[in-house]
Design an enzyme around this catalytic site. Structure first.
Site, mmCIF file in Angstrom:
data_model
loop_
_atom_site.group_PDB
_atom_site.id
_atom_site.type_symbol
_atom_site.label_atom_id
_atom_site.label_comp_id
_atom_site.label_asym_id
_atom_site.label_seq_id
_atom_site.Cartn_x
_atom_site.Cartn_y
_atom_site.Cartn_z
ATOM 1 N N ASN A 96 46.681 -40.997 -110.087
ATOM 2 C CA ASN A 96 46.313 -39.666 -109.588
ATOM 3 C C ASN A 96 47.236 -39.209 -108.459
ATOM 4 O O ASN A 96 46.818 -38.921 -107.343
ATOM 5 C CB ASN A 96 44.853 -39.657 -109.119
ATOM 6 C CG ASN A 96 44.552 -40.702 -108.056
ATOM 7 O OD1 ASN A 96 45.217 -41.732 -107.974
ATOM 8 N ND2 ASN A 96 43.550 -40.445 -107.243
ATOM 9 N N ASP A 306 37.321 -49.126 -105.119
ATOM 10 C CA ASP A 306 37.521 -47.744 -105.578
ATOM 11 C C ASP A 306 38.052 -46.880 -104.436
ATOM 12 O O ASP A 306 37.615 -45.750 -104.235
ATOM 13 C CB ASP A 306 36.235 -47.166 -106.156
ATOM 14 C CG ASP A 306 36.498 -46.060 -107.177
ATOM 15 O OD1 ASP A 306 37.604 -46.032 -107.741
ATOM 16 O OD2 ASP A 306 35.599 -45.224 -107.404
ATOM 17 N N PHE A 324 35.138 -35.394 -104.495
ATOM 18 C CA PHE A 324 34.549 -36.724 -104.660
ATOM 19 C C PHE A 324 35.497 -37.760 -104.068
ATOM 20 O O PHE A 324 36.709 -37.604 -104.118
ATOM 21 C CB PHE A 324 34.343 -37.048 -106.140
ATOM 22 C CG PHE A 324 33.297 -36.219 -106.833
ATOM 23 C CD1 PHE A 324 31.952 -36.507 -106.687
ATOM 24 C CD2 PHE A 324 33.659 -35.154 -107.653
ATOM 25 C CE1 PHE A 324 30.980 -35.763 -107.345
ATOM 26 C CE2 PHE A 324 32.697 -34.403 -108.310
ATOM 27 C CZ PHE A 324 31.355 -34.703 -108.154
ATOM 28 N N GLY A 325 34.933 -38.859 -103.530
ATOM 29 C CA GLY A 325 35.782 -39.989 -103.170
ATOM 30 C C GLY A 325 35.546 -40.546 -101.787
ATOM 31 O O GLY A 325 35.118 -39.838 -100.867
#
Length: 418
Positions: A96, A306, A324-325
């Site tokens: 990404n 993650d 998100f994240g």
């Protein structure tokens, strides 16, 4: 660098020294001697740390750094430093970036940026061009250049035929395909787990069904095509059951869970803190218990931090608009160790090596020294001063953790925090 680790409790079920306290002499990257006591006759650097435990170097199968394209989130250099001080000797870096890692040139760039580091960086190639889910990327070329697997990070493959072709094609070169378990049409604009808390807080929900439908479809495709499929970051009780049944049938499927989904539940959302906006979302305590059980019994093959740095402008905003994240490397072991115990935690942080083709390094004389150093007993609260990452979007901020990594010895280098 030659070093002598003093009074280290070895946590390695493949070693005859498992759970024994030993001195370990390392010369030129090789474990030369393991004994109850070793006299430092060669005057090498001694490492003596409080309640020192060592294991095979930990591996994180899902790490994002940002570079190239999003260096303000995290550079490769600082990301690898963060990984080392967090106890990770190996990291698989997601695609990404900008440009997306979808060609052998992109793979070569990532590897070259990590050269000479204590941490080994393994690029993950995008499954589709630009991670757009339309055309397969250069899988074979990327594999030959060193791509560990193929994954459009956090983006589901909506076209079932495309995933079918990917699974069939990748078998020609023993490629590992990853498929994110998320059915977008069911989730729509969901932000958090669809349950009681989402209703009470007025936040759009992501039902467990969205994950379970996608996993069911992907398992049927795998049964049809053969090949190897890895399902990253599962989060529901039913997902564990589906994968357990698939493994019983003999399908070559593996899966991981994010440490946040083992440690937190959607009760944390009451604060409306966007650091808790994660994908997959935080689920219920029933899901968390099922995930932990699945990990201990071997249905879940390993745990990932993650780690996903997000710049402040995309996190310090309304919940609806936040990305998100969460970052996770620094707090991963402390959270996992607290809920599972250190033997399970070490197994979970090394278990995905086999899945991704990372060579093991048993703690035995004559073997390559690839070692994580940690203290499993220290109790601490994760605060901003503990964040090494450039971004500060940490879901586990202010959480009470147990166990902390000192660092690693790998690639003939010692990287210990402080």
């Amino acid at each position: 660098m030659n070093i002598l680790l003093k009074s280290a409790a070895i946590v390695d079920s493949t070693s005859k020294h498992h759970l024994k306290k030993r001195d370990i002499l390392i010369e030129n990257g090789t474990i030369k001697k393991i004994a109850a006591s070793i006299v430092n006759t060669k005057q090498v650097k001694e490492v003596s740390l409080l309640n020192l435990h060592v294991s095979q170097g930990w591996f994180d199968s899902s790490v994002s750094f940002g570079e190239p394209g999003f260096e303000e989130r995290e550079t490769i250099n600082n990301g690898l430093k963060t990984a080392a001080y967090s106890g990770f000797a190996h990291v698989a870096v997601n695609a990404n970036t900008f440009p997306v890692t979808d060609s052998k040139g992109n793979i070569k760039f990532l590897k070259s940026k990590a050269e000479g580091n204590a941490v080994s960086l393994y690029p993950i190639g995008a499954l589709t061009m630009g991670s757009k889910g339309v055309d397969l990327a250069e899988l074979f070329d990327m594999k030959n250049e060193g791509a560990l697997s193929f994954y459009d990070y956090k983006k589901p493959i909506e076209n079932a035929n495309l995933l079918k072709i990917a699974l069939q094609y990748a078998q020609n070169f023993d490629g590992l395909v990853q498929s994110f378990p998320y059915e977008k049409s069911v989730s729509r604009n969901g932000m958090v787990n669809e349950e009681l808390n989402s209703t009470l807080l007025g936040l759009k929900g992501i039902p467990s069904l969205a994950e379970e439908l996608q996993i069911t479809r992907d398992l049927y495709l795998l049964e049809y095509t053969g090949g190897k499929l890895h399902i990253p970051t599962i989060s529901t009780k039913k997902a564990v059951a589906l994968i357990k049944e698939a493994k019983k049938k003999g399908l070559n499927v593996t899966c991981s869970v994010a440490v946040s989904n083992l440690f937190l539940t959607d009760d944390a959302l009451e604060s409306f803190d966007t650091n808790y906006k994660l994908l997959p979302p935080l689920r219920t305590s029933e899901d968390t218990k099922a995930l932990l059980k699945g990990l201990k019994e071997g249905t879940i093959d390993g745990v990932t931090s993650d780690h996903d740095p997000i710049d402040i402008e995309r996190k310090k905003t309304e919940f609806d608009h936040a990305d998100f994240g969460s970052i996770g490397l620094e707090s991963c072991f402390g959270a996992l160790n607290k809920v599972s115990g250190f033997e399970t935690a070490v197994a979970a942080l090394t278990g995905l090596k086999k899945v991704f083709g990372v060579k093991p390094a048993p703690i035995e004389e004559g073997k390559n020294a690839n070692i994580t150093l940690f203290n499993p007993e220290i109790n601490w609260t994760f605060s901003e001063k503990d964040i090494i990452s450039s971004s500060k979007n940490a879901a586990l901020l202010h959480c009470k953790l147990k166990g902390k990594a000192y660092g690693i010895y790998a690639n003939k280098k010692l990287a210990v925090n402080g």
